[in-house]
Scaffold this active site. Structure first.
Site, PDB file in Angstrom:
ATOM      1  N   LYS A  58       4.640   0.382   9.956  1.00  9.49           N
ATOM      2  CA  LYS A  58       4.632   1.638   9.208  1.00  9.49           C
ATOM      3  C   LYS A  58       4.111   2.777  10.072  1.00  9.49           C
ATOM      4  O   LYS A  58       4.546   3.909   9.926  1.00  9.49           O
ATOM      5  CB  LYS A  58       3.750   1.483   7.964  1.00  9.49           C
ATOM      6  CG  LYS A  58       4.490   0.875   6.792  1.00  9.49           C
ATOM      7  CD  LYS A  58       3.791   1.271   5.502  1.00  9.49           C
ATOM      8  CE  LYS A  58       3.750   0.102   4.544  1.00  9.49           C
ATOM      9  NZ  LYS A  58       2.922   0.379   3.369  1.00  9.49           N
TER      10      LYS A  58
ATOM     11  N   ARG B 138       5.903 -12.349   9.224  1.00  5.06           N
ATOM     12  CA  ARG B 138       6.598 -11.118   8.872  1.00  5.06           C
ATOM     13  C   ARG B 138       7.922 -11.051   9.625  1.00  5.06           C
ATOM     14  O   ARG B 138       8.140 -11.769  10.602  1.00  5.06           O
ATOM     15  CB  ARG B 138       5.741  -9.913   9.209  1.00  5.06           C
ATOM     16  CG  ARG B 138       5.478  -9.749  10.709  1.00  5.06           C
ATOM     17  CD  ARG B 138       4.541  -8.612  11.028  1.00  5.06           C
ATOM     18  NE  ARG B 138       4.602  -7.554  10.053  1.00  5.06           N
ATOM     19  CZ  ARG B 138       3.548  -6.884   9.623  1.00  5.06           C
ATOM     20  NH1 ARG B 138       2.356  -7.164  10.109  1.00  5.06           N
ATOM     21  NH2 ARG B 138       3.660  -5.920   8.741  1.00  5.06           N
TER      22      ARG B 138
ATOM     23  N   GLU C 198       0.869  -1.166   0.000  1.00  8.63           N
ATOM     24  CA  GLU C 198       0.000   0.000   0.000  1.00  8.63           C
ATOM     25  C   GLU C 198       0.912   1.223   0.000  1.00  8.63           C
ATOM     26  O   GLU C 198       1.817   1.311   0.830  1.00  8.63           O
ATOM     27  CB  GLU C 198      -0.879   0.056   1.261  1.00  8.63           C
ATOM     28  CG  GLU C 198      -1.837   1.243   1.201  1.00  8.63           C
ATOM     29  CD  GLU C 198      -2.523   1.580   2.522  1.00  8.63           C
ATOM     30  OE1 GLU C 198      -2.100   1.049   3.563  1.00  8.63           O
ATOM     31  OE2 GLU C 198      -3.471   2.377   2.511  1.00  8.63           O
TER      32      GLU C 198
END
Length: 582
Positions: A288, A278, A53
RNA sequence: UGGGGAAUAGUGUAACGGCAGCACGAAUGACUCUGGAUCAUUUAGUCUAGGUUCGAAUCCUAGUUCCCCAGCCA
């Protein structure tokens, strides 16, 4: 002396690390793919995608995903798309899109002509929403966000059905079209999937498919005032692109049944989703949101601050794409959630740079040394090896004269055990120059600090050789005082003082309270004159100090060196151990 | 607490019923004109308890611990 040999390869090369036979990487995802290939599940196709994104800069965790997805495509002769998952206009910006393209390319991967945006599919996705409405699978809901939350139920209790759940199809269609036409204010209505308010999987309790957002989208502008949710976009985007293996992180495991539901109800091509853990790294944060907070709060200089775990930060720090790819290969892929030690990342950089970075000399904390028996005004050019690991790197000339600077740490008036460096009456080698012996120590009468050393040199040891065969334990680096170039060094340490910055000792504290106040130390740097004009991106090893790369802030007169990583330092360990003995 | 996942040296990751291996880290030594690099050696592990089996990290049962989910974020 330029460092062009370690610049990254052109992006057109879609095969960054050809795998030697027998060394193919393997993980549970590749196992699945091999099996699918064997059974002909996708007619021999392998097609992955990297779907970020564009709401922030890519970080080392994304690098893991990029290496996985593009790496699989490479290994199996398939393809990998790059797709921006841009369904939320409020958070996404072109700046982020551009940085993502640059970072993926810099890492050495090539999406060829397959650059996509989820927003490219908005019309199709809208049509699919109408289709689900027609099928009685979706309805326009007028509950507020708060009401939706209140009726969703809890982990243990089922939710309650919306009063708008059983609206006639025609009414839903009409309302949805009015939503698109901009008849309603933000938040006043949503389109919801009619699934099961009692499902133990909360994602299936009539999830929102569309929300009203009168916001400017970075690509579609004001063409839309309703936007599909990620969950109603992602699976279909993969379907449109005929992705075979949709690789994503563990938190989406719970969403898979929902994606499958949409795909099934729509009757469209079904990709296979596989989830992996992850990446977490010690001494840094990876979300983020937190990275954004560090940037917006001014705790770092920007997304590309060399202390950041972002790709652009690592690049500015001096990391090579090769080192990052190697790191990603070594950490492997699995479903266990863990934390990789940052020392592995550092190891990968050292391993790469050791082979390729030219060596130079520079002094961080200068101590003046006068060589009393060296002729005043004389200058000799000493031949220095550029890279002992690479004969082809050749040699260079380094000027030597009567007054040199050495590192403060390389002299002790009262040397501890096993100290091999300079001390009163002791002899050391000045690398590539001469052997010198300390004869006198001059101190500041007020502070008692050592300010200057006097030494004698042995003319027979020119170049650092010992024709008589005597052994000298210590070899130290130096710069000629008369020829030094003053640069700036930016010495980086971990951004946080804790392995896991999220662990706070007091209620109310946050990861920001674990910021390392010494994560950046700026220091003058006396370097050899050949470094004048060093250009941004060049990487060097300053002997005995570490690997450095030239920062874009550098000017021809004043180079700026970022310390990428120190050299391994055995002595500091010995000294530390000695300290504990006392 | 309902559901979904996961547990192998300090860390990461292999072993697919048949010798628990590799890498990083740590330690020791050799070598060295970088206390770098290199080389050699060492260290240390199958979450627990039962069961199946000639044989279990692997299969079964029960338990324990950790992660994810109650955004109109992705």
């Amino acid at each position: 002396m330029k460092c062009s040999n370690i610049n990254s390869k052109p992006p057109s090369e879609n095969n960054p690390s050809p795998v030697p036979p027998g060394k193919e990487s393997s993980d549970f995802i590749r196992e699945i793919i091999r099996e699918d290939l064997r059974t002909g599940k996708y007619q021999g196709r392998v097609h992955t995608r990297f779907p970020p994104e564009p709401n922030g800069y890519l970080h080392i965790g994304h690098a893991k995903s990029i290496c996985l997805n593009f790496g699989i495509a490479r290994d199996f002769g398939g393809k990998c798309n790059l797709r921006m998952d841009d369904t939320n206009p409020c958070k996404e910006e072109v700046e982020y899109v551009e940085s993502i393209l640059e970072d993926v390319r810099w890492l050495g991967f090539d999406w060829e002509d397959r650059m996509f945006y989820a927003s490219d599919y908005f019309e199709q996705i809208y049509l699919w929403a109408e289709e689900l409405i027609q099928k009685g699978n979706a309805y326009v809901c007028e509950l507020t966000a708060d009401q939706v939350r209140d009726t969703r139920g809890t982990l243990t209790q089922p939710g309650r059905e919306s009063p708008f759940r059983n609206r006639p199809v025609a009414e839903n269609l009409e309302l949805f079209r009015q939503m698109r036409a901009g008849k309603f204010p933000d938040g006043s209505r949503t389109l919801r999937a009619k699934i099961d308010m009692a499902s133990p999987n909360l994602n299936l309790r009539d999830p929102v498919m569309y929300r009203i957002l009168h916001a400017e989208h970075h690509r579609t502008g004001d063409a839309w005032c309703i936007y599909p949710m990620y969950d109603f976009t992602h699976g279909q985007s993969d379907s449109i692109e005929r992705i075979t293996h949709s690789i994503c992180t563990l938190e989406f495991e719970n969403h898979r049944p929902l994606y499958d539901w949409y795909i099934r109800e729509l009757g469209i091509y079904a990709p296979q989703q596989i989830e992996f853990a992850r990446l977490n790294l010690t001494y840094t944060v990876m979300s983020k949101r937190k990275l954004l907070e560090l940037v917006k709060g001014g705790y770092v200089r920007g997304w590309d601050d060399p202390r950041m775990p972002t790709i652009s930060g690592l690049r500015r720090r001096g990391y090579t794409p090769e080192a990052i790819r190697e790191f990603c290969a070594r950490i492997g892929v699995a479903k266990v959630e863990g934390t990789v030690e940052i020392s592995l990342l550092e190891h990968c950089l050292r391993e790469d740079l050791n082979k390729r970075a030219p060596r130079v000399m520079g002094v961080l904390k200068p101590l003046k040394v006068v060589i009393d028996n060296y002729p005043e005004g004389q200058v000799e050019q000493m031949e220095a090896v550029n890279n002992p690991e690479d004969a082809a790197a050749g040699t260079r000339q380094v000027p030597f004269s009567r007054v040199v600077y050495i590192e403060e740490d390389d002299f002790r008036e009262d040397p501890p055990k096993k100290y091999h460096r300079l001390a009163p009456g002791k002899e050391v080698r000045l690398r590539y120059a001469y052997l010198i012996t300390c004869t006198e120590v001059i101190k500041d009468p007020k502070t008692g600090a050592v300010v200057e050393l006097h030494c004698t040199y042995d003319p027979a040891t020119r170049g650092g050789n010992t024709p008589d065969g005597r052994k000298v334990k210590g070899t130290i680096h130096w710069v000629s005082a008369a020829h030094t170039l003053t640069a700036e060094a930016r010495l980086y340490d971990y951004l946080f003082t804790k392995e896991n910055p999220d662990v706070v000792e007091e209620e109310g504290k946050t990861f920001l309270d674990n910021l390392n106040p010494n994560s950046l130390v700026v220091s003058p740097f006396l370097v050899e004159p050949g470094l004048a004009g060093a250009t941004a991106g060049e990487r060097y090893q300053f002997e005995r100090l570490g690997y450095f790369s030239v920062d874009p802030d550098a000017t021809p007169e004043r180079p700026v060196f970022n310390r990428s990583v120190t050299l391994k330092d055995t002595w500091s360990k010995i000294e530390k151990a000695q300290g504990k003995e006392r």
